[in-house]
Design an enzyme around this catalytic site. Structure first.
Site: not given
Ligand SMILES: NC(=O)c1ccc[n+]([C@@H]2O[C@H](COP(=O)([O-])OP(=O)(O)OC[C@H]3O[C@@H](n4cnc5c(N)ncnc54)[C@H](OP(=O)(O)O)[C@@H]3O)[C@@H](O)[C@H]2O)c1
Length: 332
Positions: A12, A15, A127
């Site tokens: 990821g 992301g 999770k």
């Molecule tokens: N605390 C907070 O305020 C907050 C806010 C938002 C998120 N979060 C947490 O942060 C975590 C990460 O979220 P995010 O929003 O940062 O993620 P994101 O921006 O949606 O990034 C997802 C990443 O995962 C990769 N990916 C997606 N599906 C995949 C798969 N099937 N296999 C391998 N790679 C895959 C994508 O890569 P490619 O597309 O390049 O393949 C991308 O790099 C989440 O679990 C969420 O609970 C917390």
């Protein structure tokens, strides 16, 4: 020549959280980074850009057979997962492979507010299923929770000047009286915390809660008005109205359910229950970043809101998850 740096695999990496982790680990200059990237994403400009920053891209498919997953992880010391919230169970086979490959520390996809598992939040419960598998295999781990992103906290203004950082309509709503404190972190600091945590023996097999500052919604709205020089409407919502939105919504983890439940359950947990606070984290057994790293220079919420007011902040999820964003607006 082989490097003596810790070898860290990132799932990821492209992301929002992944980018913060990449930046934080590169800044620390102590790690060899390997981005475990979906084969279909290898040619995306964002992943190509990682390569140009010295990160190795390794094709990696979470659905591959176990021997292939193990082979891809064999040379890594630390494995960090940062997958989107709607695809959280796919790491289960990954964990089995990580154990076989001898990963010395696994960071599952956490990075959430403090919320106890067991029916309060659909994402936290997803999770938790991953953590249970990890613990059953006795895979060495650190769970890093981070509070709530600054980037989700700036309300919408009548002039529209903060629209470019808005994600959900609930960003403009005050829950209850608006005076419950909640722990906030600048998305860009997550990776800087992780660079410290993954080389710290004190955090092995522990939950760690890092956050920058505590703010109430009333304080966030007042600060935004002051820094933008604009008055804004406050939309108050009470617990009963929020609970009514959840009536009849099932537990299937699909996009429509996520779009309905996720924002409402966060509002109930953060601002009605008051879960996302350091005292509660301590009660639940977390180590606190403030105790572990008292010298950490965390960005302030005020500085972030100034960036937004100056038109200089970076939006989140730009050009991504358009279907989910539409569902959020529809469920407003
Ligand atoms: N605390 C907070 O305020 C907050 C806010 C938002 C998120 N979060 C947490 O942060 C975590 C990460 O979220 P995010 O929003 O940062 O993620 P994101 O921006 O949606 O990034 C997802 C990443 O995962 C990769 N990916 C997606 N599906 C995949 C798969 N099937 N296999 C391998 N790679 C895959 C994508 O890569 P490619 O597309 O390049 O393949 C991308 O790099 C989440 O679990 C969420 O609970 C917390």
């Amino acid at each position: 020549m082989s490097s003596s740096k810790l070898r860290v695999g990132l799932i990821g990496a492209s992301g929002e959280t992944g980018t913060s982790i990449v930046n934080g680990l590169l800044e620390a200059n102590k790690f060899d980074l390997i981005a475990l990237t979906r084969p279909s994403s290898l040619t995306k400009p964002i992943n190509k850009a990682l390569e140009s920053r010295g990160i190795s891209l390794r094709p990696f498919d979470l659905t591959s057979p176990q021997p292939d997953l193990v082979a891809s992880l064999k040379d890594l010391d630390v494995l960090i997962s940062s997958l989107p919230p709607h695809d959280l169970l796919s790491p289960i086979p990954l964990i089995t492979a990580a154990k076989t490959a001898g990963i010395k520390r696994f960071l599952p996809c956490a990075y959430a507010p403090v919320i106890p598992p067991g029916g309060i939040h659909i994402i936290i419960d997803q999770k938790e299923k991953v953590y249970q598998h990890m613990k059953q295999l006795r895979l060495p781990f650190t769970i890093v929770d981070i509070g709530w992103w600054f980037q989700l906290c700036v309300p919408r203004l009548p002039s529209g000047r903060s629209d470019y950082v808005q994600l959900t309509p609930s960003q403009n709503t005050i829950v209850g009286e608006g005076d419950t404190k909640s722990a906030l972190t600048d998305l860009r600091d997550i990776g800087r915390y992780i660079a410290r945590i993954i080389v710290d023996e004190r955090t092995l097999n522990k939950y760690v809660f890092v956050y920058n500052e505590l703010w109430t919604q009333n304080e966030m709205f007042a600060l935004t008005e002051k820094l933008f020089g604009e008055k804004m409407e406050r939309k108050f919502v009470q617990e009963g109205e929020l609970r009514a939105k959840l009536e009849g919504v099932g537990d299937v983890v699909d996009l429509p359910t996520i779009a309905t439940k996720v924002p409402v359950q966060y509002q109930l947990s953060l601002y009605v229950r008051g879960d996302n606070q350091p005292e509660n984290a301590k009660y639940l057994g977390y180590l606190l970043g403030k105790d572990l790293y008292p010298d950490f220079e965390a960005r302030s919420f005020e500085a972030y809101v100034k960036e937004v007011a100056g038109g200089k902040a970076k939006g989140i999820y730009e050009g991504r998850y358009e279907d989910l964003k539409k569902l959020f607006v529809k469920n407003k």
